[in-house]
Each structure stands twice: as structure tokens, then as C-alpha cells.
Design a protein around this motif. Structure first.
Motif, PDB file in Angstrom:
ATOM      1  N   SER A  50      31.410  18.407 -51.722  1.00 59.01           N
ATOM      2  CA  SER A  50      32.197  17.526 -50.857  1.00 59.01           C
ATOM      3  C   SER A  50      31.479  17.202 -49.552  1.00 59.01           C
ATOM      4  CB  SER A  50      33.555  18.160 -50.558  1.00 59.01           C
ATOM      5  OG  SER A  50      33.401  19.427 -49.935  1.00 59.01           O
ATOM      6  N   PHE A  51      30.482  17.998 -49.172  1.00 59.56           N
ATOM      7  CA  PHE A  51      29.727  17.765 -47.952  1.00 59.56           C
ATOM      8  C   PHE A  51      28.362  17.130 -48.237  1.00 59.56           C
ATOM      9  CE2 PHE A  51      32.879  20.119 -45.798  1.00 59.56           C
ATOM     10  CZ  PHE A  51      32.666  20.007 -44.437  1.00 59.56           C
ATOM     11  N   ARG A  52      28.105  16.743 -49.458  1.00 53.36           N
ATOM     12  CA  ARG A  52      26.781  16.212 -49.802  1.00 53.36           C
ATOM     13  C   ARG A  52      26.426  14.989 -48.955  1.00 53.36           C
ATOM     14  NH1 ARG A  52      24.356  12.693 -53.721  1.00 53.36           N
ATOM     15  NH2 ARG A  52      22.351  13.544 -54.458  1.00 53.36           N
ATOM     16  N   SER A  53      27.398  14.130 -48.695  1.00 59.01           N
ATOM     17  CA  SER A  53      27.123  12.920 -47.926  1.00 59.01           C
ATOM     18  C   SER A  53      26.785  13.213 -46.471  1.00 59.01           C
ATOM     19  CB  SER A  53      28.330  11.977 -47.986  1.00 59.01           C
ATOM     20  OG  SER A  53      29.456  12.563 -47.360  1.00 59.01           O
ATOM     21  N   ARG A  54      27.003  14.465 -46.006  1.00 57.74           N
ATOM     22  CA  ARG A  54      26.731  14.832 -44.626  1.00 57.74           C
ATOM     23  C   ARG A  54      25.320  15.369 -44.419  1.00 57.74           C
ATOM     24  NH1 ARG A  54      30.444  11.821 -42.323  1.00 57.74           N
ATOM     25  NH2 ARG A  54      32.577  12.488 -42.724  1.00 57.74           N
ATOM     26  N   ALA A  55      24.519  15.452 -45.475  1.00 63.07           N
ATOM     27  CA  ALA A  55      23.123  15.896 -45.336  1.00 63.07           C
ATOM     28  C   ALA A  55      22.407  14.984 -44.349  1.00 63.07           C
ATOM     29  CB  ALA A  55      22.426  15.883 -46.687  1.00 63.07           C
ATOM     30  N   LEU A  56      21.547  15.567 -43.505  1.00 69.82           N
ATOM     31  CA  LEU A  56      20.930  14.822 -42.410  1.00 69.82           C
ATOM     32  C   LEU A  56      19.448  15.137 -42.314  1.00 69.82           C
ATOM     33  CD1 LEU A  56      21.091  13.174 -39.707  1.00 69.82           C
ATOM     34  CD2 LEU A  56      21.581  15.364 -38.581  1.00 69.82           C
ATOM     35  N   ASP A  57      18.633  14.103 -42.111  1.00 69.14           N
ATOM     36  CA  ASP A  57      17.220  14.226 -41.726  1.00 69.14           C
ATOM     37  C   ASP A  57      17.065  13.484 -40.408  1.00 69.14           C
ATOM     38  OD1 ASP A  57      16.577  15.531 -44.137  1.00 69.14           O
ATOM     39  OD2 ASP A  57      16.328  13.614 -45.160  1.00 69.14           O
ATOM     40  N   GLN A  58      16.498  14.150 -39.406  1.00 67.63           N
ATOM     41  CA  GLN A  58      16.422  13.531 -38.082  1.00 67.63           C
ATOM     42  C   GLN A  58      15.132  13.933 -37.372  1.00 67.63           C
ATOM     43  OE1 GLN A  58      19.983  13.322 -35.409  1.00 67.63           O
ATOM     44  NE2 GLN A  58      18.775  14.645 -34.086  1.00 67.63           N
ATOM     45  N   SER A  59      14.532  13.005 -36.670  1.00 66.62           N
ATOM     46  CA  SER A  59      13.350  13.269 -35.848  1.00 66.62           C
ATOM     47  C   SER A  59      13.613  12.725 -34.452  1.00 66.62           C
ATOM     48  CB  SER A  59      12.113  12.608 -36.453  1.00 66.62           C
ATOM     49  OG  SER A  59      12.277  11.200 -36.508  1.00 66.62           O
ATOM     50  N   SER A  60      12.970  13.327 -33.456  1.00 69.52           N
ATOM     51  CA  SER A  60      13.142  12.886 -32.079  1.00 69.52           C
ATOM     52  C   SER A  60      11.850  13.109 -31.309  1.00 69.52           C
ATOM     53  CB  SER A  60      14.295  13.623 -31.388  1.00 69.52           C
ATOM     54  OG  SER A  60      14.001  15.006 -31.262  1.00 69.52           O
ATOM     55  N   ALA A  61      11.628  12.288 -30.303  1.00 71.49           N
ATOM     56  CA  ALA A  61      10.484  12.412 -29.406  1.00 71.49           C
ATOM     57  C   ALA A  61      10.963  12.093 -28.004  1.00 71.49           C
ATOM     58  CB  ALA A  61       9.358  11.473 -29.822  1.00 71.49           C
ATOM     59  N   SER A  62      10.481  12.843 -27.025  1.00 71.61           N
ATOM     60  CA  SER A  62      10.915  12.629 -25.648  1.00 71.61           C
ATOM     61  C   SER A  62       9.773  12.914 -24.690  1.00 71.61           C
ATOM     62  CB  SER A  62      12.119  13.521 -25.304  1.00 71.61           C
ATOM     63  OG  SER A  62      11.757  14.886 -25.367  1.00 71.61           O
ATOM     64  N   ALA A  63       9.851  12.320 -23.509  1.00 73.97           N
ATOM     65  CA  ALA A  63       8.910  12.561 -22.420  1.00 73.97           C
ATOM     66  C   ALA A  63       9.704  12.574 -21.130  1.00 73.97           C
ATOM     67  CB  ALA A  63       7.829  11.483 -22.386  1.00 73.97           C
ATOM     68  N   ALA A  64       9.385  13.504 -20.235  1.00 72.47           N
ATOM     69  CA  ALA A  64      10.160  13.653 -19.002  1.00 72.47           C
ATOM     70  C   ALA A  64       9.249  14.016 -17.844  1.00 72.47           C
ATOM     71  CB  ALA A  64      11.245  14.719 -19.170  1.00 72.47           C
ATOM     72  N   LEU A  65       9.647  13.578 -16.666  1.00 75.20           N
ATOM     73  CA  LEU A  65       8.966  13.902 -15.415  1.00 75.20           C
ATOM     74  C   LEU A  65       9.888  14.785 -14.591  1.00 75.20           C
ATOM     75  CD1 LEU A  65       6.516  13.396 -13.524  1.00 75.20           C
ATOM     76  CD2 LEU A  65       7.809  11.470 -12.566  1.00 75.20           C
ATOM     77  N   HIS A  66       9.387  15.963 -14.189  1.00 80.35           N
ATOM     78  CA  HIS A  66      10.183  16.925 -13.439  1.00 80.35           C
ATOM     79  C   HIS A  66       9.709  16.990 -11.988  1.00 80.35           C
ATOM     80  CE1 HIS A  66      12.383  19.293 -16.687  1.00 80.35           C
ATOM     81  NE2 HIS A  66      11.728  18.347 -17.335  1.00 80.35           N
ATOM     82  N   TYR A  67      10.681  17.174 -11.098  1.00 80.01           N
ATOM     83  CA  TYR A  67      10.387  17.305  -9.670  1.00 80.01           C
ATOM     84  C   TYR A  67      11.107  18.534  -9.139  1.00 80.01           C
ATOM     85  CZ  TYR A  67      10.230  16.350  -4.667  1.00 80.01           C
ATOM     86  OH  TYR A  67      10.028  16.447  -3.303  1.00 80.01           O
ATOM     87  N   ARG A  68      10.335  19.456  -8.593  1.00 80.03           N
ATOM     88  CA  ARG A  68      10.900  20.677  -8.004  1.00 80.03           C
ATOM     89  C   ARG A  68      10.770  20.565  -6.491  1.00 80.03           C
ATOM     90  NH1 ARG A  68      11.359  25.929 -10.164  1.00 80.03           N
ATOM     91  NH2 ARG A  68      10.159  25.250 -11.977  1.00 80.03           N
ATOM     92  N   ALA A  69      11.883  20.171  -5.841  1.00 80.12           N
ATOM     93  CA  ALA A  69      11.832  19.947  -4.398  1.00 80.12           C
ATOM     94  C   ALA A  69      11.758  21.258  -3.631  1.00 80.12           C
ATOM     95  CB  ALA A  69      13.070  19.163  -3.953  1.00 80.12           C
ATOM     96  N   ALA A  70      12.444  22.261  -4.108  1.00 75.27           N
ATOM     97  CA  ALA A  70      12.464  23.571  -3.462  1.00 75.27           C
ATOM     98  C   ALA A  70      13.004  24.562  -4.467  1.00 75.27           C
ATOM     99  CB  ALA A  70      13.345  23.526  -2.208  1.00 75.27           C
ATOM    100  N   ALA A  71      13.048  25.811  -4.049  1.00 75.72           N
ATOM    101  CA  ALA A  71      13.571  26.825  -4.956  1.00 75.72           C
ATOM    102  C   ALA A  71      15.041  26.577  -5.275  1.00 75.72           C
ATOM    103  CB  ALA A  71      13.390  28.209  -4.345  1.00 75.72           C
ATOM    104  N   ALA A  72      15.734  25.838  -4.388  1.00 80.57           N
ATOM    105  CA  ALA A  72      17.171  25.649  -4.569  1.00 80.57           C
ATOM    106  C   ALA A  72      17.512  24.615  -5.622  1.00 80.57           C
ATOM    107  CB  ALA A  72      17.818  25.263  -3.241  1.00 80.57           C
ATOM    108  N   TRP A  73      16.690  23.588  -5.801  1.00 81.83           N
ATOM    109  CA  TRP A  73      17.087  22.557  -6.747  1.00 81.83           C
ATOM    110  C   TRP A  73      15.874  21.881  -7.359  1.00 81.83           C
ATOM    111  CZ3 TRP A  73      16.153  17.270  -6.279  1.00 81.83           C
ATOM    112  CH2 TRP A  73      15.667  16.846  -5.039  1.00 81.83           C
TER     113      TRP A  73
END
Length: 443
Positions: A206-229
Motif C-alpha cells: 500500500s506504500f509502494r507509490s510513496r517510494a522516493l529517489d531524491q538528490s540535492s546540492a547546495s552552496a552557502a556563505l557563512h559570516y561569523r560576526a562575533a562569538a554571540a551570533w
């Protein structure tokens, strides 16, 4: 950022100990991962995830009673050969090993669980999970992770109101492969990239139609202003398919492909005081080839506020709105993991942990989740309209944990769950869940 799906929970746990998130992808994706340079964006800095080299193991015994195991409406008869209420015994063995290889680190986590029902023995099952991870770094500011995960466990009854015959024994298998990298280390500015492949399969027809194949790719830029945030922004693309979405005349499988593009924003604020705030906001859209009723545009994300006014009290409030397949809503104890196939799931949760003494702790949890549902298969059979619906699930739980000595903990929890719905795609139900466990950790 990497997608967290609801199937990443091997089994429900008390609010203070929600754990064991596992997902992944199987064979056929090695070429993509070999070419990928990626980052584990779940961890803000790969270097901060260090664990001591060594071995650890644990054993746990849990007894869980459910008054409405299959989450049926009050006037619905129990399927032949099934009992409405039951007690599930779970015996769990788990362990972890970490080995340092110069600058590199190789680790593996594993879990095996035997689940046995008292009155519905046909639902007996074994669950397992393994997580293999290789953290690497260079002499500069480049680091990364290669990761492979696989998990198999019982799917919680009542997870999907769209699927008939959901009272059958259904084991879900999730596999994930991930390649990730980060340039910049702990510097003020850093760049992260990530590639993942996910595969989900279910043993019930009954769950056969819920089978899933999925791929994802992401890129992000991080900024550390201080130890607080710190804050970050990135882009993400997701592509996938439901390979057995429906069957055409002659038994030929018909697949449904989808793709999504998102701009992600996030941040964390922690000034060393009692409060910590974590935010994630995504703007984008998801489009399906066939299940167009599930198309989604707009905002999704999570906001989590943690408040620790004293060393004994911790309060966490969480708001979330996600596409059902990516929902991070955390449900409370039950007979298996939750599989969410809604169009969107919006939730609000509160957990309170209070250490009454050095050995006794109390937990209180409250959750409300609303789902927007769509019958994604109607249009394939020429019916005049697509069905839509909504449901709302509420859960309240209270628990007590006693740790008589280091490495040993005993606890019990009771929860009340009820659901109300509109439309034809879900059902009303209510139940009481009681659970007691004993856990022994060996290091």
C-alpha cells in the motif's frame, strides 16, 4: 542546506531525548558523490564536531502501550486478526567507534532493535541503523565530510491518511550518501557546499507509490560576526522522483518527477546568557510533473528559541513550516517512526526539562501540527477534481527520569494524542500512549 526528512527518526523518543536521526541513499549514486565537493551544513563548523577516539555502547529496554495502535476513528472496526490496543517491547543495542587518522577521523554508529508486540505478533520486526562518517581536513582552512547512512524501522500507523490498508506491517528503509566541504574553517567568512542522495522504500504494497529517489546540492556563505551570533545565506536545488507513483493499463509503472529551487537564510544568536535563538528561512518553489496539487511556492523554515534561566531548567519553543516530505516535526512516543506525505506541515512545539535533583528529572511536552493534504493521484485516472483536506494533531506528554548511578537511567512517560480532520484525506482519532524504559551506557 541538507534536507531533513521525517523518516530520519529511527523511533520516537521522549522530548528530552529525541535522537537517532538517520537517512540516506543506496547504490547508483556513487558517481555523483565522487564528483561532489560538499559540506555538512547541518554542522556549522566541521571542526567543532570532534569526538574523542574510543568505543562506547549502550543497551535499552522499552515497553510501550498504545490504546489505539492503528489510530482508527472510534467507530471503525479493527481489521481482522488485529487488536486495537497493544504493548510493544523494544530491546535496543547501540554503539559507536571513532578512530583518529592524523588530521582525519573515521567514525561509525550502529543500532539494532528487536520489536515484539504482545497481541499483534504479525507486526513483530527488527530494526537497524548504521552511520559511517569520514571527516577530513588539510593544513589550510579546507575540511569536509563523507557520510553514508542506512536505517530500517517500522513505520508508525496512521502516518499517512492517503494510503488505504495502512494497518499492515510496513518497514521503511532510508539510505543517504553525502559529500561535503568547507573553506574558511573558523574564520569570519567561510564557504560551504553540500551534495546528497536519498532513497526511501517501504515494504508494504500500500506504500509502494510513496517510494522516493531524491538528490540535492547546495552552496552557502557563512559570516561569523562575533562569538554571540552568526548568519548564513545560500542557494539549494532539489530534484527527485516517485518511481512507482501509479500504474498505467498493463501494469506499467508511471513515475512522477519534481524539482525545487530555494534561497536559504539562517542564523544563530547566543550571547552566553540564558537564551539561544536559531532561525532558518527558505524562499522558493517546488513543482511536480503529475501531482500538480502538491506544487508549493512561498516561505518555509523553522525558528527555535531555547531558554535556560537556571542550570536545572530548560525551555524550548519551536515553530516550523515545511513541505511534508521534508517536515522536521517531532512527534512523541509511539510504535514507530512518522512518515509525512502532506503538501505542507506547520507545527508549534514546547518542551520543558527540569532537573528536580541530581538524579531526578521531569519533562513536559506539547505539540500541535496542521497538515495541508492533497490527493496526488486523482488526475491520472480522469476523475473530475482533485481532493483536498486538512488535519490537526495535538499531543501532550509528561515524563520522569531517574538516574540512580552514572550510565544507568530509568524513565516513564505518558502522552495523549488526538487528531481532527476536514475532507476525505485523513481521519479523526485519539489515543493514550504510556512508555517505560531502562538504559545502560557503557564507555
Amino acid at each position: 542546506m541538507p534536507i531533513e526528512t521525517p523518516d530520519s527518526r529511527l523511533k520516537p523518543a521522549p522530548p528530552s531525548t529525541l535522537r537517532r536521526r538517520r537517512q540516506g541513499q543506496r547504490d547508483g549514486v556513487a558517481p555523483l558523490l565522487a564528483a561532489a565537493v560538499g559540506l555538512c551544513t547541518v554542522v556549522p563548523a566541521l571542526g567543532s564536531d570532534a569526538r574523542p577516539t574510543g568505543l562506547q555502547a549502550s543497551a535499552e529496554q522499552t515497553l510501550t502501550y498504545e490504546s489505539n495502535l492503528f489510530r482508527l476513528p472510534g467507530d471503525t472496526p479493527v481489521p481482522a486478526g488485529r487488536q486495537r490496543s497493544d504493548t510493544l517491547s523494544r530491546t535496543t543495542l547501540s554503539g559507536a567507534a571513532v578512530m583518529g587518522l592524523g588530521r582525519q577521523r573515521l567514525g561509525v554508529d550502529w543500532l539494532w532493535e528487536a520489536g515484539r508486540f504482545n497481541r499483534n505478533s504479525a507486526l513483530d520486526h527488527d530494526a537497524s541503523a548504521v552511520d559511517l562518517r569520514f571527516d577530513w581536513s588539510t593544513r589550510g582552512n579546507l575540511s569536509g565530510v563523507l557520510r553514508a547512512q542506512r536505517e530500517r524501522s517500522l513505520v508508525r500507523f496512521g502516518s499517512d491518511g492517503l494510503v488505504p490498508g495502512a494497518e499492515a506491517r510496513n518497514l521503511g528503509t532510508t539510505t543517504r550518501l553525502e559529500a561535503a566541504a568547507r573553506l574558511g574553517g573558523a574564520a569570519r567568512w567561510s564557504t560551504e557546499v553540500d551534495v546528497q542522495q536519498i532513497e526511501q522504500r517501504y515494504s508494504a504494497a500500500s506504500f509502494r507509490s510513496r517510494a522516493l529517489d531524491q538528490s540535492s546540492a547546495s552552496a552557502a556563505l557563512h559570516y561569523r560576526a562575533a562569538a554571540a551570533w552568526r548568519a548564513w545565506a545560500g542557494v539549494r536545488e532539489v530534484r527527485g522522483r516517485y518511481p512507482f507513483f501509479a500504474q498505467a493499463p498493463g501494469g506499467v509503472d508511471v513515475e512522477d518527477r519534481f524539482d525545487g529551487r530555494y534561497i536559504d537564510f539562517g542564523g544563530r544568536w547566543a550571547d552566553g546568557g540564558p537564551s539561544t535563538l536559531d532561525l532558518r528561512l527558505s524562499v522558493g518553489r517546488t513543482r511536480f510533473d503529475r501531482a500538480t496539487a502538491s506544487d508549493l511556492s512561498g516561505l518555509t523554515g523553522t525558528a527555535t528559541w531555547t531558554w535556560r534561566p537556571t542550570g536545572k531548567l530548560a525551555v524550548q519553543t519551536r515553530l516550523a513550516r515545511d513541505r511534508g516530505q521534508e517536515s522536521t516535526t517531532l512527534f512523541f512516543p509511539g510504535s514507530g517512526r512518522v512518515a509525512d506525505f502532506s503538501r505542507t506541515t506547520s507545527s508549534m512545539g514546547l518542551t520543558i526539562d527540569w532537573a528536580a535533583t541530581a538524579k531526578i528529572a521531569m519533562q513536559l511536552g506539547m505539540l500541535q501540527a496542521e497538515r495541508d493534504l492533497a490527493d496526488t493521484r486523482q488526475d491520472l485516472f480522469g476523475r473530475p477534481q482533485l481532493l483536498r483536506g486538512q488535519d490537526r494533531t495535538s499531543v501532550v506528554s509528561v515524563g520522569l527520569t531517574w538516574s540512580p548511578q552514572p550510565g544507568l537511567s530509568l524513565g516513564c512517560e505518558v502522552a495523549r494524542e488526538n487528531r481532527g480532520q476536514q475532507g476525505l484525506l485523513s481521519s479523526d482519532y485519539d489515543l493514550t500512549v504510556g512508555s517505560c524504559r531502562a538504559r545502560w551506557n557503557l564507555r
